[in-house]
Design a protein around this motif. Structure first.
Motif, PDB file in Angstrom:
ATOM      1  N   VAL A 153       3.288   9.265  -0.909  1.00 22.68           N
ATOM      2  CA  VAL A 153       3.119   8.695  -0.654  1.00 22.68           C
ATOM      3  C   VAL A 153       1.877   7.445   0.394  1.00 22.68           C
ATOM      4  O   VAL A 153       1.911   6.554  -0.234  1.00 22.68           O
ATOM      5  N   LEU A 154       1.060   8.329   0.772  1.00 22.57           N
ATOM      6  CA  LEU A 154      -0.488   6.958   0.724  1.00 22.57           C
ATOM      7  C   LEU A 154      -0.835   6.397  -0.035  1.00 22.57           C
ATOM      8  O   LEU A 154      -1.906   5.495  -0.172  1.00 22.57           O
ATOM      9  N   GLN A 155      -0.552   6.983  -1.553  1.00 22.02           N
ATOM     10  CA  GLN A 155      -1.424   6.434  -2.820  1.00 22.02           C
ATOM     11  C   GLN A 155      -0.542   5.954  -3.413  1.00 22.02           C
ATOM     12  O   GLN A 155      -1.114   5.704  -4.921  1.00 22.02           O
ATOM     13  N   ASN A 156       0.856   5.375  -3.500  1.00 18.65           N
ATOM     14  CA  ASN A 156       1.229   4.963  -4.603  1.00 18.65           C
ATOM     15  C   ASN A 156       0.951   3.485  -4.560  1.00 18.65           C
ATOM     16  O   ASN A 156       1.738   3.087  -3.487  1.00 18.65           O
ATOM     17  N   ALA A 185       2.429   1.155  -6.295  1.00 21.10           N
ATOM     18  CA  ALA A 185       3.766   0.612  -6.466  1.00 21.10           C
ATOM     19  C   ALA A 185       4.782   0.547  -5.212  1.00 21.10           C
ATOM     20  O   ALA A 185       5.208  -1.013  -4.504  1.00 21.10           O
ATOM     21  N   LEU A 186       4.331   1.513  -4.287  1.00 24.69           N
ATOM     22  CA  LEU A 186       5.153   1.421  -3.093  1.00 24.69           C
ATOM     23  C   LEU A 186       4.199   0.002  -2.120  1.00 24.69           C
ATOM     24  O   LEU A 186       4.793  -0.633  -1.187  1.00 24.69           O
ATOM     25  N   LEU A 187       2.828   0.326  -1.769  1.00 21.02           N
ATOM     26  CA  LEU A 187       2.096  -0.412  -1.171  1.00 21.02           C
ATOM     27  C   LEU A 187       2.744  -1.303  -1.150  1.00 21.02           C
ATOM     28  O   LEU A 187       3.172  -2.601  -0.334  1.00 21.02           O
ATOM     29  N   ASP A 188       2.713  -2.081  -2.756  1.00 21.09           N
ATOM     30  CA  ASP A 188       2.983  -3.653  -3.395  1.00 21.09           C
ATOM     31  C   ASP A 188       3.852  -4.073  -2.167  1.00 21.09           C
ATOM     32  O   ASP A 188       4.547  -4.816  -1.689  1.00 21.09           O
ATOM     33  N   GLY A 189       5.705  -3.065  -3.117  1.00 17.67           N
ATOM     34  CA  GLY A 189       6.834  -3.499  -2.670  1.00 17.67           C
ATOM     35  C   GLY A 189       6.193  -3.423  -1.061  1.00 17.67           C
ATOM     36  O   GLY A 189       7.768  -4.669  -0.316  1.00 17.67           O
TER      37      GLY A 189
END
Length: 162
Positions: free
Chosen positions: A86-89, A91-95
């Motif tokens: 969760v903290l290292q993804n 793509a999630l952060l960009d989304g």
């Protein structure tokens, strides 16, 4: 006259009646046991689960993320991010960064998703101006161990908005 034929025998006969009633109740419970063990056995119909597409915040549909025990799920897609990622993804952060600029963000926290929600909140903290809403699904269903019954319980459970 016999020693057991008088008014002193009343408690013994009441005890017999009480034991007979207990036996009947136990037999009734045993006859219901198969229906209780089968998921949805006593339900006439399965309640429909909450559709994340129906939620509106401030007149717009938010970007919905679901915190579960295994990590974060993106509600609009089949995307799942594991708890360790969760903290290292990126793509999630960009989304999240893109969604925060376009619309509100809603985090739905399932009863077993407390740790995922904490990590999500930490990730949202890295986006300085981003705020998000939380919808916590009633944790009254957390005691249900059977996954099918837990889903049934959660789909009919109330929710608390924070």
């Amino acid at each position: 006259m016999n020693d057991h034929d008088g008014p002193l025998d009343l408690p013994a006969s009441m005890a017999d009646i009480f034991l007979a009633l207990v036996a009947v109740v136990i037999l009734m419970l045993l006859s219901l046991l198969p229906a209780l063990q089968k998921p949805g056995g006593l339900a006439t119909q399965r309640p429909s689960a909450l559709s994340w597409n129906e939620i509106v915040i401030d007149g717009e549909k938010p970007a919905v993320y679901v915190a579960v025990g295994a990590g974060i799920e993106v509600a609009d897609t089949e995307t799942r991010i594991g708890l360790d990622d969760v903290l290292q993804n990126q793509a999630l952060l960009d989304g999240l960064r893109t969604a925060a600029q376009e619309r509100s963000i809603l985090l739905v926290v399932q009863p077993d998703g407390q740790e995922s929600a904490f990590l999500f909140a930490s990730l949202m903290g890295t986006l300085s101006a981003a705020e998000f809403y939380q919808l916590r699904v009633d944790s009254g269903c957390i005691y249900v161990l059977d996954p099918k019954r837990a889903d049934l319980c959660r789909s009919s459970a109330g929710a608390e908005v924070r």
